[in-house]
Design a protein around this motif. Structure first.
Motif, mmCIF file in Angstrom:
data_model
loop_
_atom_site.group_PDB
_atom_site.id
_atom_site.type_symbol
_atom_site.label_atom_id
_atom_site.label_comp_id
_atom_site.label_asym_id
_atom_site.label_seq_id
_atom_site.Cartn_x
_atom_site.Cartn_y
_atom_site.Cartn_z
ATOM 1 N N ILE A 196 -7.035 20.132 -5.580
ATOM 2 C CA ILE A 196 -7.276 20.226 -4.133
ATOM 3 C C ILE A 196 -6.772 19.009 -3.361
ATOM 4 C CG2 ILE A 196 -9.284 21.727 -4.380
ATOM 5 C CD1 ILE A 196 -11.055 19.269 -3.941
ATOM 6 N N VAL A 197 -6.388 17.941 -4.069
ATOM 7 C CA VAL A 197 -6.075 16.697 -3.388
ATOM 8 C C VAL A 197 -4.778 16.799 -2.582
ATOM 9 C CG1 VAL A 197 -4.662 15.588 -5.182
ATOM 10 C CG2 VAL A 197 -6.152 14.199 -3.744
ATOM 11 N N ASP A 198 -4.738 16.082 -1.466
ATOM 12 C CA ASP A 198 -3.526 15.893 -0.678
ATOM 13 C C ASP A 198 -3.067 14.456 -0.941
ATOM 14 O OD1 ASP A 198 -1.646 15.258 1.283
ATOM 15 O OD2 ASP A 198 -2.634 16.448 2.833
ATOM 16 N N PRO A 199 -1.897 14.264 -1.556
ATOM 17 C CA PRO A 199 -1.464 12.902 -1.928
ATOM 18 C C PRO A 199 -1.373 11.939 -0.753
ATOM 19 C CG PRO A 199 0.330 14.491 -2.187
ATOM 20 C CD PRO A 199 -0.919 15.282 -1.968
ATOM 21 N N ASP A 200 -1.214 12.447 0.468
ATOM 22 C CA ASP A 200 -1.167 11.568 1.640
ATOM 23 C C ASP A 200 -2.505 10.873 1.876
ATOM 24 O OD1 ASP A 200 1.484 11.939 2.321
ATOM 25 O OD2 ASP A 200 1.068 13.696 3.565
ATOM 26 N N PHE A 201 -3.563 11.392 1.280
ATOM 27 C CA PHE A 201 -4.893 10.816 1.466
ATOM 28 C C PHE A 201 -5.395 10.081 0.220
ATOM 29 C CE2 PHE A 201 -5.218 14.364 4.655
ATOM 30 C CZ PHE A 201 -5.261 13.541 5.769
ATOM 31 N N VAL A 236 -2.692 -2.685 -9.613
ATOM 32 C CA VAL A 236 -3.528 -1.965 -8.654
ATOM 33 C C VAL A 236 -4.793 -2.766 -8.385
ATOM 34 C CG1 VAL A 236 -4.803 0.161 -8.181
ATOM 35 C CG2 VAL A 236 -2.605 0.267 -9.372
ATOM 36 N N ILE A 237 -5.080 -3.040 -7.096
ATOM 37 C CA ILE A 237 -6.236 -3.856 -6.716
ATOM 38 C C ILE A 237 -7.171 -3.141 -5.751
ATOM 39 C CG2 ILE A 237 -5.065 -6.048 -7.116
ATOM 40 C CD1 ILE A 237 -4.560 -6.139 -4.058
ATOM 41 N N GLY A 238 -6.757 -1.970 -5.261
ATOM 42 C CA GLY A 238 -7.602 -1.222 -4.337
ATOM 43 C C GLY A 238 -7.182 0.237 -4.293
ATOM 44 N N ILE A 239 -8.140 1.105 -3.996
ATOM 45 C CA ILE A 239 -7.867 2.543 -3.941
ATOM 46 C C ILE A 239 -8.692 3.195 -2.848
ATOM 47 C CG2 ILE A 239 -7.225 2.838 -6.368
ATOM 48 C CD1 ILE A 239 -10.140 3.741 -6.895
ATOM 49 N N THR A 240 -8.196 4.278 -2.326
ATOM 50 C CA THR A 240 -9.010 5.185 -1.533
ATOM 51 C C THR A 240 -8.634 6.606 -1.918
ATOM 52 O OG1 THR A 240 -9.767 5.824 0.664
ATOM 53 C CG2 THR A 240 -7.451 5.249 0.474
ATOM 54 N N ILE A 241 -9.640 7.424 -2.109
ATOM 55 C CA ILE A 241 -9.438 8.825 -2.472
ATOM 56 C C ILE A 241 -10.156 9.686 -1.446
ATOM 57 C CG2 ILE A 241 -9.791 10.604 -4.220
ATOM 58 C CD1 ILE A 241 -9.891 8.377 -6.316
ATOM 59 N N CYS A 242 -9.398 10.489 -0.742
ATOM 60 C CA CYS A 242 -9.960 11.439 0.219
ATOM 61 C C CYS A 242 -9.545 12.848 -0.199
ATOM 62 C CB CYS A 242 -9.446 11.177 1.630
ATOM 63 S SG CYS A 242 -9.608 9.461 2.163
ATOM 64 N N ILE A 290 -5.356 6.674 6.863
ATOM 65 C CA ILE A 290 -6.118 7.930 6.854
ATOM 66 C C ILE A 290 -6.160 8.532 8.252
ATOM 67 C CG2 ILE A 290 -8.408 8.930 6.519
ATOM 68 C CD1 ILE A 290 -8.821 6.781 4.302
ATOM 69 N N MET A 291 -6.399 7.689 9.260
ATOM 70 C CA MET A 291 -6.413 8.180 10.652
ATOM 71 C C MET A 291 -5.067 8.781 11.036
ATOM 72 S SD MET A 291 -8.280 5.144 12.765
ATOM 73 C CE MET A 291 -9.805 4.419 12.189
ATOM 74 N N GLU A 292 -4.011 8.045 10.739
ATOM 75 C CA GLU A 292 -2.663 8.483 11.103
ATOM 76 C C GLU A 292 -2.328 9.836 10.460
ATOM 77 O OE1 GLU A 292 1.343 6.004 11.469
ATOM 78 O OE2 GLU A 292 0.826 6.394 9.368
ATOM 79 N N LYS A 293 -2.555 9.935 9.149
ATOM 80 C CA LYS A 293 -2.247 11.177 8.439
ATOM 81 C C LYS A 293 -3.192 12.297 8.869
ATOM 82 C CE LYS A 293 1.156 9.562 6.058
ATOM 83 N NZ LYS A 293 2.539 10.036 6.332
ATOM 84 N N GLY A 294 -4.458 11.967 9.101
ATOM 85 C CA GLY A 294 -5.406 12.983 9.530
ATOM 86 C C GLY A 294 -5.018 13.620 10.845
ATOM 87 N N ILE A 328 0.859 -1.187 0.000
ATOM 88 C CA ILE A 328 0.000 0.000 0.000
ATOM 89 C C ILE A 328 0.892 1.232 0.000
ATOM 90 C CG2 ILE A 328 -1.693 1.327 1.315
ATOM 91 C CD1 ILE A 328 -2.846 -1.319 2.299
ATOM 92 N N ARG A 329 0.618 2.141 -0.904
ATOM 93 C CA ARG A 329 1.428 3.355 -1.040
ATOM 94 C C ARG A 329 0.525 4.533 -1.376
ATOM 95 N NH1 ARG A 329 1.532 4.725 -6.343
ATOM 96 N NH2 ARG A 329 1.164 3.087 -7.899
ATOM 97 N N LYS A 330 1.086 5.729 -1.259
ATOM 98 C CA LYS A 330 0.321 6.910 -1.673
ATOM 99 C C LYS A 330 0.554 7.163 -3.169
ATOM 100 C CE LYS A 330 3.685 10.564 -0.514
ATOM 101 N NZ LYS A 330 3.900 11.774 0.315
ATOM 102 N N ILE A 331 -0.333 7.931 -3.750
ATOM 103 C CA ILE A 331 -0.271 8.212 -5.180
ATOM 104 C C ILE A 331 1.014 8.962 -5.533
ATOM 105 C CG2 ILE A 331 -1.517 10.407 -4.964
ATOM 106 C CD1 ILE A 331 -2.859 9.796 -7.643
ATOM 107 N N ASP A 332 1.558 8.665 -6.696
ATOM 108 C CA ASP A 332 2.748 9.349 -7.203
ATOM 109 C C ASP A 332 2.287 10.521 -8.070
ATOM 110 O OD1 ASP A 332 5.093 10.216 -8.301
ATOM 111 O OD2 ASP A 332 5.660 8.289 -9.207
ATOM 112 N N MET A 333 2.326 11.719 -7.510
ATOM 113 C CA MET A 333 1.818 12.902 -8.220
ATOM 114 C C MET A 333 2.692 13.256 -9.425
ATOM 115 S SD MET A 333 -0.971 13.715 -6.687
ATOM 116 C CE MET A 333 -1.350 15.413 -7.148
#
Length: 390
Positions: free
Chosen positions: A264-269, A279-285, A343-347, A217-222
């Motif tokens: 507006i996106v924050d890559p950490d989320f 890629v088998i799963g995603i979350t976008i916050c 998400i909790m940790e970064k939030g 699991i990793r964050k998006i590569d902007m």
């Protein structure tokens, strides 16, 4: 809610006469976009949509929806004053994918007057009937990939980013017009003080177990945003294909949405789960940009709105979890829990006070129970999609 009464049984008075006109000019498009600003002028929960974004969304040649489908905007007039609006929407991709003959209404707003609402629904119905639709569904602004649903519970707080808001009396307008419930959508509120820390505490162990299966699991590569967006689109279309009313997003539609979110996106989320590079799963916050937009008068960024946006962006204290999903064969392996834990940790690191997880279909027990039982989320807003036969 009052018992529904067929519109044709209600007496029509001279005062109730309404004229419905199609939007055919740039000026009328501006009036269509601006009408809600006047309707909700004194409502502290109302968040204006950005004028530029709405204009492009509704203009053929600007938004890729118009490449495969069509719509017609209508304004309701009474005594020289705009009293309502609606869009009749024929989503050809939806009908092909779902083997359906559906028509949609969206961008619906009206004063508290049944004659106005009935005239708008009747006009949209006739437009869609001529094009072969047999069911009228809404409110849906193009498809369930965009803003959809009528707010039926949770009128006490403003909407979060990319979620609808309306007056409570809209429920009666639709009921009296003969609409019935199709499905409800839930939004869960997750508060920092009361969130269950279990996913965050278990995150390291879960990640280790996943790594043993070559899942990371990793964050998006902007830096490679376009390529990342294409991978995310494939998972999005695969993971949600069994959802009620789902229609796959075209490459052009996903690119359009991704470019908007990139602002507006924050890559950490934005997190990606991969199995041996696939890629088998995603979350976008996204940050709840509505906490800023609520202060932008009539949705105009110029001349002063842009400064409010830039100056207040760092003051946002909430996020919205727009997307969180895993392709079917990889579910219940701990990927979802790792997403929530991250998400909790970064939030917490960024000072976020709460999150909105929504929307979720009412019958999606797996997701609703996971949010309630695993992280102590509470349903705080409900939305409804309605339908009636044409």
């Amino acid at each position: 809610m009052m018992e529904a009464t067929p519109a044709q049984q209600q007496p029509v008075t001279k005062e109730a006469l309404v004229e419905i006109k199609p939007v055919t000019s740039r000026k009328e498009l501006g009036q269509f976009i601006d009408f809600p600003h006047d309707l909700y002028e004194d409502d502290p929960c109302y968040v204006p949509e950005l004028f530029i974004a709405q204009r492009d969304l509704l203009t053929p040649g600007k938004h890729p929806f118009h490449e495969h489908s069509s719509l017609q905007l209508f304004l309701a007039w009474r005594k020289g004053r705009i009293v309502g609006r609606i869009a009749a929407i024929l989503n050809n991709n939806h009908n092909v994918f779902n083997n359906a003959e559906d028509g949609f209404f969206g961008f619906f707003d009206s004063i508290n007057d049944q004659a106005v609402a009935d005239a708008l629904f009747s006009t949209a119905t006739q437009w869609l009937k001529k094009r072969g639709a047999r069911t009228l569904i809404g409110p849906v602004n193009f498809s369930t990939n965009e803003t959809c649903g009528l707010l039926i519970e949770g009128f006490d707080t403003p909407p979060v980013a990319m979620m609808p808001y309306n007056k409570p009396y809209y429920l009666d307008l639709l009921a009296r017009a003969g609409f019935e419930k199709k499905v409800d959508l839930f939004s869960h509120k997750i508060v920092e003080e009361t969130v269950n820390d279990k996913p965050q505490k278990m995150m390291q162990l879960l990640r280790q177990r996943l790594q043993q299966r070559n899942i990371t699991i990793r964050k998006i590569d902007m830096r490679n945003f376009k390529a990342e967006a294409e991978k995310i689109r494939e998972v999005y279309n695969a993971a949600w294909d069994k959802n009620l009313g789902f229609v796959p997003m075209t490459l052009a539609e996903f690119d359009y949405t991704a470019k908007d979110l990139k602002l507006i996106v924050d890559p950490d989320f934005v997190l990606v789960a991969e199995h041996e590079g696939k890629v088998i799963g995603i979350t976008i916050c996204i940050p709840d940009i509505n906490q800023v937009l609520i202060k932008v008068k009539r949705g105009r960024l110029f001349p002063t709105g842009i400064f409010k946006l830039l100056l207040n962006k760092k003051k946002i204290k909430a996020i919205r979890i727009i997307v969180l999903g895993v392709v079917e064969e990889y579910r219940k392996m701990g990927i979802e829990a790792c997403f929530y834990g991250t998400i909790m940790e970064k939030g917490r690191q960024k000072g976020m006070q709460w999150a909105d997880a929504g929307w979720v279909l009412e019958h999606n027990d797996l997701m609703n129970n996971a949010i309630a039982n695993n992280i102590n989320g509470k349903v705080y807003k409900k939305f409804r999609i309605y339908e009636r036969k044409i």
